[in-house]
Design an enzyme around this catalytic site. Structure first.
Site, PDB file in Angstrom:
ATOM      1  CE1 TYR A 185      17.902   8.643  17.238  1.00 55.76           C
ATOM      2  CE2 TYR A 185      16.498  10.284  18.249  1.00 55.76           C
ATOM      3  CZ  TYR A 185      17.188   9.117  18.294  1.00 55.76           C
ATOM      4  OH  TYR A 185      16.354   8.131  19.165  1.00 55.76           O
ATOM      5  CD  GLN A 231      10.457  14.547  16.816  1.00 53.06           C
ATOM      6  OE1 GLN A 231      10.744  13.487  16.702  1.00 53.06           O
ATOM      7  NE2 GLN A 231      10.638  15.389  18.096  1.00 53.06           N
TER       8      GLN A 231
END
Length: 392
Positions: free
Chosen positions: A181, A105
């Site tokens: 994010y 990720q």
């Protein structure tokens, strides 16, 4: 073959690039606060991931940093420099030795970067933000808007992280566009107040995550790796009045459907949570998203699935092709094996503070666990502590 093995849970799935995954169980990405300060693999991290991938189809790593000013966690793994390649190779090998596909990720924290761990660099985001408190309630310095050149550099950074992942032997990457994010900040009308080509209209707010996706796909193409898996993770809604709605998420999905992706992963606190606004509020977010995808690629769902029956019900809903578990794997490193071997009665649903040898936590994560925050598994004999900013 036992009845356990006959359920969809243990059926193989073939992605649109021809890669077969052995079953529908996914280890969700979990922050472990365990990497060395320079983002390389630590002994604590080796312990944490060393026995959690067995009998899973996919193992998605903890959020891995693509550029140093975006660091949002102490002990965050990194993938932005050649110096990280050896650790990335070892991480992929540890996961694959347990029989799962290893997915890296790739992540940037944006305004959620933590002041004290970014080496004096500016915190950056789509738009300026004043000093205040961060998502964990800590004092936070002001955040400045990215310049156009810096945006282009960050797009390239996601491509570079993908290049490192391919060279390290990972089976794929997951683009982290969730949990508030940087990529999500660009999509959000609340956080993105730019007036250039990277903000304003919805199509402009989608431009950055789509450019990142293109850079990741280009890195894959440069290696001639049709068998490399690319996924995208998103959070479908935000609580702010001018934040992301289901309509925004549908627009993002429609754009992602035109890209060569292998899966979409929806981050949710509750698998069954219904839409807040911008769609039929009587229906679950996952049901609506699955319908919108229209079979272009599979959907991974997550959200407080603790037991084998929880996972089966999730898959039986018809809303997802894969079920991801996070807290359940923190509690039971052998979660998938217990299901596969018909030992479901051994699956625990809370952490026993007396069994420190069971969980393989790094010291910092264990100290957090003992505080019983809501984003970690329930602690035996304790009520949950603080909630996340948006429990979703």
């Amino acid at each position: 073959m036992s009845q356990n093995h006959e359920h969809t849970l243990f059926q193989a799935y073939t992605f649109n690039n021809g890669v077969e995954v052995k079953n529908r169980l996914v280890v969700a990405p979990m922050t472990h606060w365990a990497s060395n300060e320079d983002g390389t693999l630590s002994d604590a991290e080796r312990t944490f991931i060393g026995n959690r991938a067995r009998d899973f189809g996919l193992f998605i790593t903890a959020a891995t940093l693509v550029s140093p000013e975006g660091k949002a966690f102490a002990g965050e793994p990194c993938a932005y420099d050649e110096a990280h390649l050896a650790s990335l190779k070892e991480t992929a090998a540890i996961i694959q030795a347990q029989g799962a596909k290893a997915i890296l990720q790739i992540h940037h924290g944006g305004w959620q970067a933590v002041d004290g761990i970014i080496g004096g660099r500016d915190k950056v985001a789509p738009s300026d933000l004043p000093a205040g408190t961060d998502a964990a309630g800590r004092p936070s310095k002001a955040t400045r808007a990215l310049t156009a050149d810096e945006i282009e550099a960050l797009i390239a950074a996601f491509g570079k992280a993908t290049d490192l992942a391919i060279r390290a032997g990972f089976d794929g990457v997951e683009i982290h566009g969730a949990n508030g994010y940087l990529l999500q900040q660009f999509v959000s009308g609340h956080f993105n107040r730019r007036e250039d080509e990277w903000g304003g209209s919805r199509s402009n707010r989608l431009r950055f995550p789509l450019a990142v996706t293109d850079a990741v796909i280009a890195a894959k193409a440069a290696h001639g790796r049709d068998d490399f898996i690319i996924g995208y993770r998103l959070s479908p809604e935000e609580p702010q009045e001018d934040g992301i709605t289901m309509e925004d998420t549908f627009a993002l999905i429609d754009a992602l459907k035109t890209k060569a992706l292998q899966y979409l992963h929806v981050s949710l606190w509750d698998f069954y949570k219904k839409a807040r606004r911008g769609a039929d509020t009587a229906r679950s977010r996952l049901d609506l998203i699955h319908e919108r995808i229209g079979g272009a690629f599979p959907l991974i769902g997550v959200g407080n699935l603790f037991t084998a029956d929880d996972v089966r019900r999730a898959l039986d809903s018809g809303w997802v092709e894969f079920a991801a578990v996070g807290k359940a794997v923190l509690i039971n490193p052998d979660f998938a094996t217990l299901i596969y071997q018909g030992r479901e009665n051994e699956i625990a649903t809370e952490i026993d503070p007396e069994r420190t040898d069971r969980y393989g936590y790094a010291d910092y994560l264990w100290q957090l666990q003992l505080m019983a925050p809501a984003f970690l598994p329930p602690l035996k004999g304790r009520k949950e502590g603080w909630q996340p900013v948006d429990a979703g």
